[in-house]
Write a protein that holds these residues in place. Structure first.
Motif, PDB file in Angstrom:
ATOM      1  N   LEU A   1       0.847  -1.213   0.000  1.00  0.00           N
ATOM      2  CA  LEU A   1       0.000   0.000   0.000  1.00  0.00           C
ATOM      3  C   LEU A   1       0.875   1.252   0.000  1.00  0.00           C
ATOM      4  O   LEU A   1       0.649   2.196  -0.762  1.00  0.00           O
ATOM      5  N   LYS A   2       1.893   1.226   0.867  1.00  0.00           N
ATOM      6  CA  LYS A   2       2.773   2.397   0.981  1.00  0.00           C
ATOM      7  C   LYS A   2       3.435   2.694  -0.361  1.00  0.00           C
ATOM      8  O   LYS A   2       3.499   3.830  -0.799  1.00  0.00           O
ATOM      9  N   LEU A   3       3.920   1.640  -1.013  1.00  0.00           N
ATOM     10  CA  LEU A   3       4.609   1.827  -2.296  1.00  0.00           C
ATOM     11  C   LEU A   3       3.649   2.381  -3.351  1.00  0.00           C
ATOM     12  O   LEU A   3       3.984   3.320  -4.076  1.00  0.00           O
ATOM     13  N   LYS A   4       2.446   1.812  -3.436  1.00  0.00           N
ATOM     14  CA  LYS A   4       1.463   2.296  -4.418  1.00  0.00           C
ATOM     15  C   LYS A   4       1.136   3.764  -4.164  1.00  0.00           C
ATOM     16  O   LYS A   4       1.094   4.583  -5.073  1.00  0.00           O
ATOM     17  N   GLU A   5       0.893   4.059  -2.904  1.00  0.00           N
ATOM     18  CA  GLU A   5       0.406   5.376  -2.502  1.00  0.00           C
ATOM     19  C   GLU A   5       1.356   6.513  -2.898  1.00  0.00           C
ATOM     20  O   GLU A   5       0.909   7.545  -3.369  1.00  0.00           O
ATOM     21  N   ILE A   6       2.647   6.295  -2.720  1.00  0.00           N
ATOM     22  CA  ILE A   6       3.540   7.432  -2.969  1.00  0.00           C
ATOM     23  C   ILE A   6       4.475   7.267  -4.168  1.00  0.00           C
ATOM     24  O   ILE A   6       4.966   8.256  -4.693  1.00  0.00           O
ATOM     25  N   SER A   7       4.718   6.008  -4.615  1.00  0.00           N
ATOM     26  CA  SER A   7       5.605   5.870  -5.784  1.00  0.00           C
ATOM     27  C   SER A   7       4.789   5.663  -7.049  1.00  0.00           C
ATOM     28  O   SER A   7       5.314   5.781  -8.156  1.00  0.00           O
ATOM     29  N   TYR A   8       3.514   5.308  -6.888  1.00  0.00           N
ATOM     30  CA  TYR A   8       2.589   5.004  -7.998  1.00  0.00           C
ATOM     31  C   TYR A   8       3.029   3.755  -8.775  1.00  0.00           C
ATOM     32  O   TYR A   8       2.589   3.542  -9.903  1.00  0.00           O
ATOM     33  N   ILE A   9       3.898   2.944  -8.184  1.00  0.00           N
ATOM     34  CA  ILE A   9       4.264   1.668  -8.811  1.00  0.00           C
ATOM     35  C   ILE A   9       3.216   0.648  -8.378  1.00  0.00           C
ATOM     36  O   ILE A   9       2.902   0.535  -7.186  1.00  0.00           O
ATOM     37  N   HIS A  10       2.701  -0.079  -9.355  1.00  0.00           N
ATOM     38  CA  HIS A  10       1.701  -1.085  -9.003  1.00  0.00           C
ATOM     39  C   HIS A  10       2.387  -2.285  -8.342  1.00  0.00           C
ATOM     40  O   HIS A  10       3.406  -2.785  -8.816  1.00  0.00           O
ATOM     41  N   SER A  11       1.805  -2.726  -7.231  1.00  0.00           N
ATOM     42  CA  SER A  11       2.348  -3.932  -6.605  1.00  0.00           C
ATOM     43  C   SER A  11       1.213  -4.718  -5.992  1.00  0.00           C
ATOM     44  O   SER A  11       0.147  -4.170  -5.686  1.00  0.00           O
ATOM     45  N   GLU A  12       1.468  -5.985  -5.839  1.00  0.00           N
ATOM     46  CA  GLU A  12       0.496  -6.839  -5.154  1.00  0.00           C
ATOM     47  C   GLU A  12       1.211  -7.537  -4.018  1.00  0.00           C
ATOM     48  O   GLU A  12       2.343  -7.981  -4.179  1.00  0.00           O
ATOM     49  N   ALA A  13       0.507  -7.642  -2.909  1.00  0.00           N
ATOM     50  CA  ALA A  13       1.061  -8.400  -1.783  1.00  0.00           C
ATOM     51  C   ALA A  13       0.352  -9.745  -1.764  1.00  0.00           C
ATOM     52  O   ALA A  13      -0.883  -9.797  -1.839  1.00  0.00           O
ATOM     53  N   TYR A  14       1.133 -10.788  -1.678  1.00  0.00           N
ATOM     54  CA  TYR A  14       0.551 -12.128  -1.731  1.00  0.00           C
ATOM     55  C   TYR A  14       1.050 -12.990  -0.598  1.00  0.00           C
ATOM     56  O   TYR A  14       2.228 -12.933  -0.247  1.00  0.00           O
ATOM     57  N   PRO A  15       0.167 -13.846  -0.050  1.00  0.00           N
ATOM     58  CA  PRO A  15       0.676 -14.869   0.867  1.00  0.00           C
ATOM     59  C   PRO A  15       1.469 -15.846  -0.007  1.00  0.00           C
ATOM     60  O   PRO A  15       0.907 -16.385  -0.984  1.00  0.00           O
ATOM     61  N   SER A  16       2.743 -16.035   0.265  1.00  0.00           N
ATOM     62  CA  SER A  16       3.640 -16.741  -0.667  1.00  0.00           C
ATOM     63  C   SER A  16       3.092 -18.078  -1.157  1.00  0.00           C
ATOM     64  O   SER A  16       3.263 -18.446  -2.315  1.00  0.00           O
ATOM     65  N   GLY A  17       2.426 -18.811  -0.289  1.00  0.00           N
ATOM     66  CA  GLY A  17       1.961 -20.150  -0.654  1.00  0.00           C
ATOM     67  C   GLY A  17       0.798 -20.127  -1.633  1.00  0.00           C
ATOM     68  O   GLY A  17       0.439 -21.152  -2.222  1.00  0.00           O
ATOM     69  N   GLU A  18       0.208 -18.951  -1.832  1.00  0.00           N
ATOM     70  CA  GLU A  18      -0.979 -18.825  -2.678  1.00  0.00           C
ATOM     71  C   GLU A  18      -0.610 -18.509  -4.137  1.00  0.00           C
ATOM     72  O   GLU A  18      -1.432 -18.653  -5.040  1.00  0.00           O
ATOM     73  N   LEU A  19       0.638 -18.131  -4.365  1.00  0.00           N
ATOM     74  CA  LEU A  19       1.060 -17.725  -5.718  1.00  0.00           C
ATOM     75  C   LEU A  19       0.753 -18.785  -6.770  1.00  0.00           C
ATOM     76  O   LEU A  19       0.272 -18.482  -7.850  1.00  0.00           O
ATOM     77  N   LYS A  20       1.028 -20.033  -6.390  1.00  0.00           N
ATOM     78  CA  LYS A  20       0.893 -21.111  -7.377  1.00  0.00           C
ATOM     79  C   LYS A  20      -0.554 -21.384  -7.765  1.00  0.00           C
ATOM     80  O   LYS A  20      -0.816 -22.161  -8.671  1.00  0.00           O
ATOM     81  N   HIS A  21      -1.487 -20.707  -7.114  1.00  0.00           N
ATOM     82  CA  HIS A  21      -2.896 -20.898  -7.462  1.00  0.00           C
ATOM     83  C   HIS A  21      -3.372 -19.848  -8.460  1.00  0.00           C
ATOM     84  O   HIS A  21      -4.566 -19.565  -8.534  1.00  0.00           O
ATOM     85  N   GLY A  22      -2.467 -19.257  -9.183  1.00  0.00           N
ATOM     86  CA  GLY A  22      -2.871 -18.321 -10.246  1.00  0.00           C
ATOM     87  C   GLY A  22      -1.855 -17.247 -10.559  1.00  0.00           C
ATOM     88  O   GLY A  22      -1.439 -17.075 -11.704  1.00  0.00           O
ATOM     89  N   THR A  23      -1.440 -16.529  -9.533  1.00  0.00           N
ATOM     90  CA  THR A  23      -0.616 -15.337  -9.748  1.00  0.00           C
ATOM     91  C   THR A  23       0.785 -15.637 -10.272  1.00  0.00           C
ATOM     92  O   THR A  23       1.416 -14.779 -10.898  1.00  0.00           O
TER      93      THR A  23
END
Ligand code: M6R
Length: 366
Positions: A242-264
């Motif tokens: 959130l902090k990075l998006k808010e002030i750098s305008y770089i898009h990022s997603e935070a993911y629970p690491s174990g969930e990545l393999k289910h799509g992301t």
């Protein structure tokens, strides 16, 4: 007024050790073993009656609430749900007289949070406010108030308010545990001892700001990146993202690491930056294998971990070690490099760090 810092945000990041000390202040008994919360009007008898807790807040305060859930459930063994304040009223939450609602708001004036507080009270719940502004609307309308003594926060991006909210949750969680007898006295004393060491450990992290500045310069040329973490680290990376998006305008997603393999995982391609947080010993091995999964697909991984875990050093491209503490307290340390990362990325992109586009410090509309 910026006390020699280029921006309020940086000043406020550096004020965190003081904010921790002030928020703990007299709430730690001189014996160093117990929590004293004289400001709470709720009785011990009431605390024994609490059946569930709802934590309700917006944005960064909501992320503090997610950590708060882990703290209270672990220490006091009371079931906790967290809700984004703008959603709370509309899901017909089950609120009974034995529901304690904790609202978290730096300003104490956020319209959605205030509306959630009023709805909770209308349904007969007791409300505790964790706020940074004495005399704010939220403070006035709540039954109990726990003030975070972070001092005025000027930058739109919240930093010291968030970490002071974490400290308030540690104190409140310990207080509930002490009252309910869910943890033995020696354990509570150990956690208190570790709490008191946090400000110095934050100072140590701040001494490594240069490393984070370099990372920020590297990521500032990207348009997308990921943050990963598990357990309590997941709540912290949500805040980092959130902090990075808010002030750098770089898009990022935070993911629970174990969930990545289910799509992301499909989005991981050559060169994409991944910031991995790994502070939880019981999840460490799993996190390292998740890091290897993204590395194998070309990700460039920046790892932040607790001192002494050498496995991670081998698995990532760049590493930052942060001081050790007990796992439950690690968010109060691990968020600091993520705040600095957002700050320096915003700076590298030439943005108005303290006043990001489209945003206001206090959101008084629903
Ligand atoms: O004053 P509040 O804590 O109620 O504000 C809640 C959010 O608007 C706030 O935390 C927002 O997400 C920050 N700008 C994030 O840095």
């Amino acid at each position: 007024e910026k006390a020699g810092f280029d921006h309020f945000m940086l000043k406020e990041i550096y004020e965190q050790p003081k904010a921790y000390r002030d928020t703990m202040g007299s709430r730690i008994d001189p014996s160093g073993k117990r929590i004293v919360m004289n400001e709470l009007k709720m009785t011990d008898e009431y605390i024994h009656r609490i059946q569930q807790i709802h934590i309700v807040a917006c944005g960064t305060a909501y992320h503090a609430g997610m950590v708060g859930k882990s703290i209270i459930e672990k220490l006091a063994r009371i079931p906790v749900e967290t809700d984004v304040a703008s959603e709370y009223r509309y899901r017909s939450p089950i609120i009974t007289p034995n529901t304690l609602v904790v609202v978290v708001s730096q300003s104490g004036e956020t319209a959605d949070t205030l509306a959630a507080l009023r709805e909770a009270k209308r349904c007969g719940a007791r409300v505790v406010a964790i706020t940074n502004v004495v005399g704010s609307s939220v403070a006035r309308e709540a039954d109990d108030v726990i003030v975070t003594w972070a001092g005025p926060e000027i930058a739109v991006a919240s930093t010291k308010a968030y970490t002071s909210q974490l400290i308030a949750f540690y104190l409140f969680g310990l207080y509930l545990a002490q009252t309910l007898g869910t943890q033995d006295e020696a354990y509570i004393a150990d956690v208190v001892t570790e709490l008191k060491l946090l400000p110095d450990k934050v100072e140590q992290i701040l001494q490594h700001a240069e490393i984070i500045k370099e990372w920020a310069e590297q990521i500032s040329t990207h348009d997308n990146l990921f943050f990963i973490g598990r357990g309590i680290d997941y709540a912290v990376v949500l805040e980092g993202s959130l902090k990075l998006k808010e002030i750098s305008y770089i898009h990022s997603e935070a993911y629970p690491s174990g969930e990545l393999k289910h799509g992301t995982l499909a989005l991981i391609e050559e060169g994409i930056p991944v910031i991995a947080l790994a502070t939880q010993p019981e999840l460490f091995e799993k996190t390292v294998s998740n890091i290897k999964e993204v590395k194998a697909r070309g990700a460039y991984v920046f790892g932040i971990h607790t001192l002494g875990e050498t496995e991670l050093v081998k698995a990532v491209d760049q590493v930052l070690e942060i001081p050790q503490t007990i796992p439950l307290l690690s968010p109060a340390l691990s968020v600091v490099p993520l705040q600095l990362l957002a700050y320096y990325a915003s700076l590298a992109r030439g943005n108005d760090v303290d006043k990001p586009r489209n945003l206001a410090k206090s959101v008084t509309v629903e």
